[in-house]
Every structure is written in structure tokens, then in C-alpha cells.
Scaffold this active site. Structure first.
Site, PDB file in Angstrom:
ATOM      1  N   GLU A  24      39.293  34.646  40.659  1.00  0.00           N
ATOM      2  CA  GLU A  24      40.440  34.081  41.384  1.00  0.00           C
ATOM      3  C   GLU A  24      40.052  33.764  42.828  1.00  0.00           C
ATOM      4  O   GLU A  24      40.469  32.761  43.395  1.00  0.00           O
ATOM      5  CB  GLU A  24      41.613  35.058  41.346  1.00  0.00           C
ATOM      6  CG  GLU A  24      42.173  35.211  39.933  1.00  0.00           C
ATOM      7  CD  GLU A  24      43.309  36.203  39.879  1.00  0.00           C
ATOM      8  OE1 GLU A  24      43.065  37.399  40.105  1.00  0.00           O
ATOM      9  OE2 GLU A  24      44.442  35.778  39.602  1.00  0.00           O
ATOM     10  N   ALA A  39      39.623  42.966  40.878  1.00  0.00           N
ATOM     11  CA  ALA A  39      40.470  43.950  41.570  1.00  0.00           C
ATOM     12  C   ALA A  39      40.016  45.362  41.217  1.00  0.00           C
ATOM     13  O   ALA A  39      39.418  45.585  40.160  1.00  0.00           O
ATOM     14  CB  ALA A  39      41.918  43.755  41.153  1.00  0.00           C
ATOM     15  N   GLY A  49      40.064  39.178  39.590  1.00  0.00           N
ATOM     16  CA  GLY A  49      40.326  38.801  40.974  1.00  0.00           C
ATOM     17  C   GLY A  49      39.130  38.131  41.639  1.00  0.00           C
ATOM     18  O   GLY A  49      39.302  37.339  42.578  1.00  0.00           O
ATOM     19  N   GLU A  70      42.190  39.992  32.469  1.00  0.00           N
ATOM     20  CA  GLU A  70      43.335  40.858  32.775  1.00  0.00           C
ATOM     21  C   GLU A  70      44.135  41.260  31.537  1.00  0.00           C
ATOM     22  O   GLU A  70      44.635  42.380  31.463  1.00  0.00           O
ATOM     23  CB  GLU A  70      44.252  40.172  33.793  1.00  0.00           C
ATOM     24  CG  GLU A  70      43.727  40.191  35.231  1.00  0.00           C
ATOM     25  CD  GLU A  70      42.781  39.051  35.558  1.00  0.00           C
ATOM     26  OE1 GLU A  70      42.293  38.379  34.620  1.00  0.00           O
ATOM     27  OE2 GLU A  70      42.516  38.815  36.748  1.00  0.00           O
TER      28      GLU A  70
HETATM   29  C1  3H9 Z   1      42.113  42.043  38.250  1.00  0.00           C
HETATM   30  O1  3H9 Z   1      41.172  41.561  38.807  1.00  0.00           O
HETATM   31  C2  3H9 Z   1      43.535  41.767  38.607  1.00  0.00           C
HETATM   32  C3  3H9 Z   1      43.743  40.539  39.429  1.00  0.00           C
HETATM   33  O2  3H9 Z   1      44.028  39.425  38.644  1.00  0.00           O
HETATM   34  C4  3H9 Z   1      44.977  40.675  40.288  1.00  0.00           C
HETATM   35  C5  3H9 Z   1      44.877  41.288  41.547  1.00  0.00           C
HETATM   36  C6  3H9 Z   1      46.124  41.144  42.377  1.00  0.00           C
HETATM   37  N1  3H9 Z   1      37.563  48.353  39.320  1.00  0.00           N
HETATM   38  O3  3H9 Z   1      31.290  49.002  33.195  1.00  0.00           O
HETATM   39  P1  3H9 Z   1      30.320  49.731  34.025  1.00  0.00           P
HETATM   40  C7  3H9 Z   1      33.562  50.909  37.460  1.00  0.00           C
HETATM   41  S1  3H9 Z   1      41.921  43.144  36.969  1.00  0.00           S
HETATM   42  C8  3H9 Z   1      37.172  49.616  39.524  1.00  0.00           C
HETATM   43  O4  3H9 Z   1      29.793  51.020  33.503  1.00  0.00           O
HETATM   44  P2  3H9 Z   1      28.426  47.597  33.681  1.00  0.00           P
HETATM   45  C9  3H9 Z   1      33.428  51.579  36.104  1.00  0.00           C
HETATM   46  O5  3H9 Z   1      34.557  52.366  35.826  1.00  0.00           O
HETATM   47  C10 3H9 Z   1      40.187  43.455  36.901  1.00  0.00           C
HETATM   48  N2  3H9 Z   1      36.094  50.165  38.941  1.00  0.00           N
HETATM   49  O6  3H9 Z   1      29.087  48.805  34.465  1.00  0.00           O
HETATM   50  C11 3H9 Z   1      32.173  52.400  36.306  1.00  0.00           C
HETATM   51  O7  3H9 Z   1      32.524  53.538  37.033  1.00  0.00           O
HETATM   52  P3  3H9 Z   1      31.814  54.964  36.731  1.00  0.00           P
HETATM   53  C12 3H9 Z   1      39.525  42.474  36.049  1.00  0.00           C
HETATM   54  C13 3H9 Z   1      35.392  49.393  38.132  1.00  0.00           C
HETATM   55  O8  3H9 Z   1      27.335  47.122  34.534  1.00  0.00           O
HETATM   56  C14 3H9 Z   1      31.327  51.521  37.212  1.00  0.00           C
HETATM   57  O9  3H9 Z   1      32.237  50.632  37.857  1.00  0.00           O
HETATM   58  N3  3H9 Z   1      38.132  42.845  35.881  1.00  0.00           N
HETATM   59  C15 3H9 Z   1      35.753  48.064  37.864  1.00  0.00           C
HETATM   60  O10 3H9 Z   1      28.147  47.988  32.273  1.00  0.00           O
HETATM   61  C16 3H9 Z   1      30.312  50.692  36.480  1.00  0.00           C
HETATM   62  O11 3H9 Z   1      30.981  49.978  35.457  1.00  0.00           O
HETATM   63  C17 3H9 Z   1      37.678  43.470  34.783  1.00  0.00           C
HETATM   64  O12 3H9 Z   1      38.410  43.749  33.866  1.00  0.00           O
HETATM   65  C18 3H9 Z   1      36.890  47.539  38.522  1.00  0.00           C
HETATM   66  N4  3H9 Z   1      37.282  46.273  38.355  1.00  0.00           N
HETATM   67  O13 3H9 Z   1      29.548  46.481  33.591  1.00  0.00           O
HETATM   68  C19 3H9 Z   1      36.212  43.774  34.786  1.00  0.00           C
HETATM   69  N5  3H9 Z   1      34.863  47.538  36.987  1.00  0.00           N
HETATM   70  O14 3H9 Z   1      30.366  54.738  37.064  1.00  0.00           O
HETATM   71  C20 3H9 Z   1      35.988  45.178  34.336  1.00  0.00           C
HETATM   72  C21 3H9 Z   1      33.964  48.520  36.723  1.00  0.00           C
HETATM   73  O15 3H9 Z   1      32.512  55.898  37.644  1.00  0.00           O
HETATM   74  N6  3H9 Z   1      34.617  45.600  34.451  1.00  0.00           N
HETATM   75  N7  3H9 Z   1      34.280  49.638  37.403  1.00  0.00           N
HETATM   76  O16 3H9 Z   1      32.028  55.246  35.292  1.00  0.00           O
HETATM   77  C22 3H9 Z   1      33.642  45.197  33.605  1.00  0.00           C
HETATM   78  O17 3H9 Z   1      33.840  44.382  32.735  1.00  0.00           O
HETATM   79  C23 3H9 Z   1      32.308  45.843  33.744  1.00  0.00           C
HETATM   80  O18 3H9 Z   1      32.456  47.005  34.528  1.00  0.00           O
HETATM   81  C24 3H9 Z   1      31.229  44.950  34.406  1.00  0.00           C
HETATM   82  C25 3H9 Z   1      29.992  45.827  34.738  1.00  0.00           C
HETATM   83  C26 3H9 Z   1      30.813  43.859  33.434  1.00  0.00           C
HETATM   84  C27 3H9 Z   1      31.746  44.354  35.676  1.00  0.00           C
END
Ligand code: 3H9
Length: 687
Positions: A109, A67, A106, A129
């Protein structure tokens, strides 16, 4: 045939197979735009009589990060993720998720709502989450246990940990692993689904058995390990609802999700998530980085050993072996914790060189000085480095308080001098304050940022002042705690209150860990500059003078046996009582809220002054310093985030009421008054 919907999803057909490719950089976050595009693409293919199976995939860096975290706290716009997933789940045609890279939250999911999941061998999936103060809110807590069983789903969801591809296959999350390009693997799985080689399944049709033993053990474990957090326990409740019929389970999960979404824990953890990624917005961002191939560290003490993995220079030959053993032990620890591969470990050991020959730094592109905190010793060393180091080498000091401008002035190349303030233990702690002196060249700053990011740490830009960002705030927080101690709270009460707030350790336990002699040396250095009207607590000095240096000495504020805290130190308690008597103070009682309010307000007031004085670029940088270097509880978001939650009016009122006792310590920062007048928040200053 190829078609693009809003350019963020691409539809393609390959015979009877329809393909939907997610294409929304940087992370395919499932915000309303991508959700809508996937929904429309799915409907198009679903209504196409020529299509018999549908594949969801991505060819970028990874499938999706889940998400869109930026949307949290805002009104949900339809189609919501649960609505989109319901359509996929109810599809008459098999829907296959072909995953590579990561599929988190998500995104997993979404895959769980499909009828088959195939994953690349390097894939990581997870429902992280809880790390954002939430629980899976689009059916993950209902569908995952239907595949893995309750106990394993509890482990995965309540910890939020990554699940590697092999484990995902073994536990039924994935139906197949592949090494082929993801698109080919998706098509192949779709063909197999149509021929019956793979059996498509609706996850929600599966049944989960109750497992009261696993649920009870998890509840006890979470309450003991993370007592301050609500999300893991709520997530447990959601997973346990998977034994209900699917619609009831989904409704329960959604209600718990919305409850957490509205909470402060979610707001704090999301703030921390972005803080970790926000500190790179520096004026030097576009400067060209220098190439760093060889790094030398000077000083074989705790800090030098923590930093060094290549060339370590220790002036005292007798200490070289100890320093080498320290680095080897740290590398061994990284290997056993899985932070280093076998090859990485062997390569790091192969690169390591420990010597007392300063001239060796001539080969280094970056030299990090980590000797003891003494300005004369440091300026003398930098004077020598200026002679020995090659042109273009970056000369960094790891000082925690001293004037980097003065250190730079000891060289003929102040533009190459910078502060790189690592935090102890340096091989573990993620914060590095990058202290930019008056003449530091922009490319030197850009190089330092790039290097620190490469190390997987969090760089935060600061300019020169006594204590930079973190230690400046720490000093005021410690003073508030010391005054509480003099005025009547016990050090165990103060520690307990702040630990309940979420700090891993209260301030007095931290002092014991850091060493009371180290802090005393800093205070002694500052004696001459201390304002005459400043209230000074002698307690720490007296405890230190009694030989109680903290954990390493077996006694400080507390007593220790084989490094483990066993009880408050009665000797330290007697010193506190004697000091109160000497000062004629009648001890007062302070409840936990009052203790936290005073310590937090002192911290916030100094954090505001750090911002006001231009020491930090943005409030979020200050939060990053506290979160990644000082153990500020992640779910509280940091002092500036807390300042926004409390609000300037209440903070000013609080400071003014404390000021009646001590007007020198409790002063309202001008910036806080400005925020109140202008009705702005510190978050506004991050833009
Ligand atoms: C969810 O899914 C809720 C659902 O259950 C329910 C829904 C109803 N959204 O980390 P990076 C941005 S909760 C928006 O540097 P990497 C990040 O801020 C979600 N933005 O890259 C950054 O922006 P900026 C559960 C996001 O390659 C840029 O993307 N998911 C999101 O080192 C690059 O990110 C998580 O908790 C996002 N979801 O790592 C996963 N994710 O360039 C969270 C990242 O402006 N994310 N951004 O600074 C991660 O773990 C890492 O970002 C990931 C990539 C491994 C994916």
C-alpha cells in the site's frame, strides 16, 4: 550524506535524490516507530530544496511485511499508515518505491501511494490481509484497482495471494523490473523520473471502470468456497468502492477495515498466524543440532510413502514397487502444484532408493520408522536398528499412540530415540508432533525441530502419553460426537453443524476418509484399559463389522461413488437406530449450536488437561496441533483460543450441566477452575 532517524530508517542523499532506507528487523513491520521514522524522513527530504526526487527502499532480506500484526486490536497511534501514505501520495516531488524480496499488505500500500514502483525480478507483492481476517486498510483496495482494473484487483485482494514480479509488471503494479542492487535501481528510476524517461503518476488520479460481471462472479465464488468467512466478501465490497471518488472510496475502505478489525475472525486468524511461528520456544532451543544428510524411512505403507523422499525400506519385497510408485506420484504432485522445481524434482527422484535390505539404514543419519501400530513389532525393529545404525544416528518412531519410552528402552541408546509423528497425508499435512521421551537427548530434539522446519512443516513438542496432544484431544471430540449420535442427532446433522463451524469435514466424514477399520484397531487395543464406567458407543464397530470401512470401501457412514460422497448410508442409519433401541434410548433433537457446543467443549476440556498434565509446553502449541494437523478452522484460532473467547466460567457451567447426564465423561479440569479463580486466560500461559 547519511543520517539515521531512531536507527530504524536511514536517510541518505545522492545528488538531487534523497533515499530513505527502512531498517527495522526482522521484517520492517510498519508499527508506529517505523511509520513515524518514515514520516519524519520524508518530511526532512521533502523540505530540502536541494532534493528533487525521493526513493524508498530496503537492503535487508526484503522491503517490508506490512503493518505490525502485533498492534491489531490496539488503539491506532498517529501517524497512522493512511496518514503517512497520504503525505507520500501528495508529494510534489516524485516518490519512488524500489522493492525487493517481499512487499506485503501495508508495504505494498505504501508503494502504491508512491508515484513509481520498480521491483527486483524475484520480488513478490501482495495484499494478504484477508488471510488475517482483514482487508487492505491503507488505501490498497482503492489504489490497486486504479492500476490493474477491477477484475484483477478483486482476484488479488479477495484471495490474498502472492503476485510474482513478472505478473506485477504485466498488470501495471510495477513500472519496471531490475536485476541490479536495489539501491542502484532506485536511484536509476529516480533519475529517469527527473528526465522524463519514466513518467511518475499519482495513482489516485486514475479512474476505475465498474465491472458488475466480475464483482458478481467473485461474490458467488466466495460465498460458495468460503461461506464461513466474512473478510473476503468485505474486501470485495471495499474493492468495488474504488469506482467512487478516491476520498469516498478510502473512507468506505477504512470503515470496513475497522469493522473487521473488531471481529472474532481477525482475532482467530492472527492467533493462527502467530501459532504457526510460536512452537519453536522449546527448552532444547540452544542445543547443537546434529547434521542430517541421509534420511531412511522404514515402512512402505501410506505413511511411510508420504514421508519418504530418500531411502525407503519395506520389508516385503513384493510391496517395494508399489511404495516407490507412491513416492514418485507424490513428487509428481508436488511438481505439478509448483511446490518443487524441475531441478528439485529430478534431484529428489535421483536420490530415491527403495529396498528391502534393512542393513542399508547403516548409512542414515536419521531413521524414521513408519510400520504398523504394534508395540511388539516396533520394539523388535528398534532392537535391530540399535545394532545396524551408526553411532549418533537419530532413531525416530512415527507412532500415533504408543509409548516412545518403551520403544526407546528396546535400544542401548535411548537418548537417540524420539517420536516424529507425521500426519496423513504426510507429504501435505504440515504438523509434526515431536515426542520427547524421558531419555531423549536435547540435541536430538533440537535436530528434529530444525529438520521439520526445513521441511516447511510445523513442529510441536509433546511428551509421552497415550495419543500425545492431537489424538488425545481427537478421542474426546469423537466421543462427544458418538454420544450425540446415540442420543438422537444424525451423523449428517453432526457433520453439517461442525462443517458450518468451519471444519472442512465433520467427524463422521473424517472417519470414512481415515478408514473405520483403522480406528477400530486402536479402540480394540485399548479395550482392556477402558474404565468400566465409561459409556461406550458400539455404532462405529458395528458399521465396520458390516464391511463399511469408509471411503476406500465405497461405504461407511456415507455411500461413495468413484471416491465421491453421494448420500448417507441407509445401512449405517439402520445400525444407529437399532443400537438406540437396544439401549432403550429415546432420540432427542439437538440444534446446530448445541452440537458444536458439546463437541467443542469436549475438545477444550481435553486440551486443558493436556496442558495441565504438561504434555504440551504452551496452550498455543495445542492450537498449532489442531490447526495444522486436525483441520480445526483457522479463523477460530484453535481450542485454547476458543476457550479464552468463551471464558472459564461459561465453560465450567456447560461441563457441569452436561455432567448431569454423564459424570464420567464430563469433568471440569482442575486447571480450568484455577483460571477462573485467578482471572487468567490461556493466552497468559503462552508468555
Ligand atoms: C496489513 O498490512 C494491514 C494494512 O492493510 C492496514 C494497515 C492500516 N507484523 O514469517 P517469519 C514476524 S496486515 C509483525 O518467520 P519469513 C513473525 O511473527 C499485514 N510481525 O519469516 C516472526 O516473528 P518471531 C500484511 C511480523 O522470512 C518474524 O517476523 N502482511 C510480521 O519466513 C519472522 O517472520 C502479512 O500478512 C508483521 N507483518 O517470512 C505478511 N510479519 O521471530 C505476514 C512477520 O518472533 N508475514 N512477522 O516468530 C509473512 O508473510 C512472512 O513473515 C514474511 C517473512 C514472508 C514477510
Amino acid at each position: 550524506m547519511k543520517d539515521k532517524i531512531e536507527a530504524i530508517v536511514e536517510i541518505e542523499t545522492e545528488g538531487e535524490i534523497g533515499l530513505i532506507r527502512l531498517a527495522k528487523p526482522p521484517v520492517n513491520a510498519l508499527g508506529v516507530a517505523l511509520r513515524t521514522a518514515v514520516y519524519e524522513a520524508y518530511n526532512t527530504l521533502s523540505n530540502d530544496p536541494g532534493i528533487r526526487a525521493i526513493v524508498l527502499y530496503d537492503e535487508g532480506r526484503f522491503f517490508s511485511a506490512g503493518a505490525d500484526i502485533n498492534d491489531f486490536g490496539k488503539a491506532d497511534i498517529e501517524p497512522t499508515l493512511p496518514q503517512v501514505l497520504k503525505s507520500l501520495n501528495n508529494s510534489k516531488k516524485p516518490v519512488i518505491a524500489a522493492l525487493h524480496g517481499v512487499a506485503f499488505g501495508g508495504a505494498l500500500e505504501m508503494a502504491l501511494a508512491c508515484h513509481l514502483r520498480v521491483g527486483a525480478t524475484g520480488l513478490r507483492v501482495g495484499l494478504p490481509e484477508v488471510k488475517l481476517g482483514l482487508l487492505p486498510g491503507a488505501g490498497g483496495a482503492q489504489r490497486l484497482p486504479r492500476l490493474t482494473g477491477l477484475a484483477r484487483a478483486i482476484d488479488i485482494i479477495c484471495s490474498g495471494r502472492d503476485v510474482p514480479a513478472k505478473e506485477a509488471l504485466a498488470t501495471g503494479i510495477l513500472d519496471r523490473l531490475f536485476d541490479a542492487p536495489v539501491r542502484d535501481a532506485g536511484i536509476s528510476a529516480a533519475r529517469d523520473a527527473l528526465t522524463g524517461t519514466l513518467e511518475p503518476k499519482r495513482t489516485d488520479a486514475l479512474v476505475v471502470s465498474e465491472d458488475p460481471g466480475a464483482a458478481k462472479a467473485a461474490r458467488i465464488g466466495l460465498q460458495a468456497k468460503r461461506p464461513a468467512l466474512r473478510a473476503p466478501l468485505k474486501a470485495l465490497e471495499a474493492v468495488c468502492s474504488a469506482t467512487l471518488p478516491i476520498e469516498q472510496g478510502l473512507a468506505k475502505e477504512r470503515a470496513l477495515f475497522m469493522e473487521l478489525m473488531a471481529g472474532e475472525e481477525r482475532a482467530g486468524l492472527v492467533h493462527a498466524f502467530f501459532a504457526e511461528r510460536a512452537t519453536g520456544r522449546i527448552p532444547e532451543r540452544d542445543a547443537e543440532s546434529r547434521t542430517i544428510k541421509k534420511v531412511a524411512v522404514i515402512g512402505g505403507g501410506t505413511m511411510g510413502v508420504g514421508i519418504a523422499t530418500t531411502l525407503l525400506i519395506e520389508a516385503q519385497a513384493a510391496r517395494i514397487e508399489t511404495a516407490r510408485n507412491g513416492v514418485v506420484a507424490n513428487l509428481g504432485g508436488a511438481l505439478s502444484r509448483g511446490k518443487l522445481s524441475d531441478e528439485g524434482h529430478a534431484a529428489a527422484l535421483g536420490r530415491l532408493e527403495c529396498t528391502d535390505v534393512l542393513e542399508k539404514v547403516a548409512e542414515a543419519d536419521l531413521v524414521i520408522e513408519a510400520i504398523f501400530e504394534d508395540i511388539t513389532a516396533k520394539t523388535m525393529l528398534f532392537n535391530k536398528l540399535d545394532v545396524v545404525c551408526k553411532s549418533g544416528a537419530i532413531l525416530a518412531t512415527n507412532t500415533s499412540y504408543l509409548d516412545v519410552n518403551e520403544i526407546a528402552a528396546a535400544t542401548n541408546r535411548p537418548e537417540d530415540v524420539i517420536g516424529l509423528h507425521f500426519f496423513s497425508p504426510a507429504h501435505v499435512m504440515r504438523l509434526v508432533e515431536i515426542v520427547v521421551a524421558k531419555k531423549t537427548a536435547p540435541e536430538c530434539v533440537a535436530t528434529a525441530f530444525a529438520l521439520v522446519c526445513k521441511l516447511g512443516k510445523v513442529p510441536v513438542r509433546a511428551v509421552v502419553c497415550d495419543g500425545f496432544i492431537g489424538n488425545r484431544i481427537l478421542t474426546q471430540y469423537r466421543r462427544a460426537a458418538d454420544y450425540l449420535l446415540l442420543d438422537g442427532a444424525s451423523f449428517t446433522e453432526i457433520d453439517a453443524a461442525l462443517e458450518e463451524f468451519g471444519f472442512a469435514m465433520g467427524p463422521f466424514s473424517v472417519s470414512d476418509l481415515a478408514g473405520l477399520d483403522i480406528a477400530k484397531a486402536t479402540r480394540d487395543r485399548k479395550t482392556a484399559a477402558r474404565p468400566s464406567d465409561e459409556r461406550y458407543s458400539n455404532v462405529a464397530d458395528l458399521i465396520c463389522d458390516a464391511g463399511c470401512f469408509g471411503r476406500k470401501a465405497g461405504q461407511g457412514y456415507y455411500l461413495y461413488e468413484t471416491g465421491k460422497k453421494v448420500a448417507p448410508n441407509p445401512g449405517a442409519e439402520r445400525i444407529v437406530e437399532a443400537e438406540r433401541r437396544k439401549l432403550g434410548l429415546t432420540p432427542r433433537t439437538f440444534d446446530r449450536d448445541e452440537i458444536v457446543a458439546r463437541c467443542l467443549t469436549a475438545m477444550i476440556a481435553e486440551a486443558v488437561r493436556v496442558q495441565q498434565d504438561g504434555i504440551a509446553l504452551h496452550p498455543v502449541d495445542i492450537d498449532a496441533v489442531e490447526l495444522f494437523g486436525y483441520g480445526f478452522p483457522r479463523h477460530r484460532g484453535g481450542p485454547m483460543h476458543q476457550a479464552d473467547l468463551i471464558g472459564p466460567t461459561k465453560l465450567i457451567r456447560q461441563i457441569e450441566s452436561y455432567a448431569t447426564e454423564d459424570p464420567q465423561f464430563w469433568q471440569v479440569p482442575a486447571l480450568l477452575r484455577d483460571m477462573q479463580c485467578e482471572g487468567r486466560s490461556f493466552a497468559d500461559l503462552n508468555d
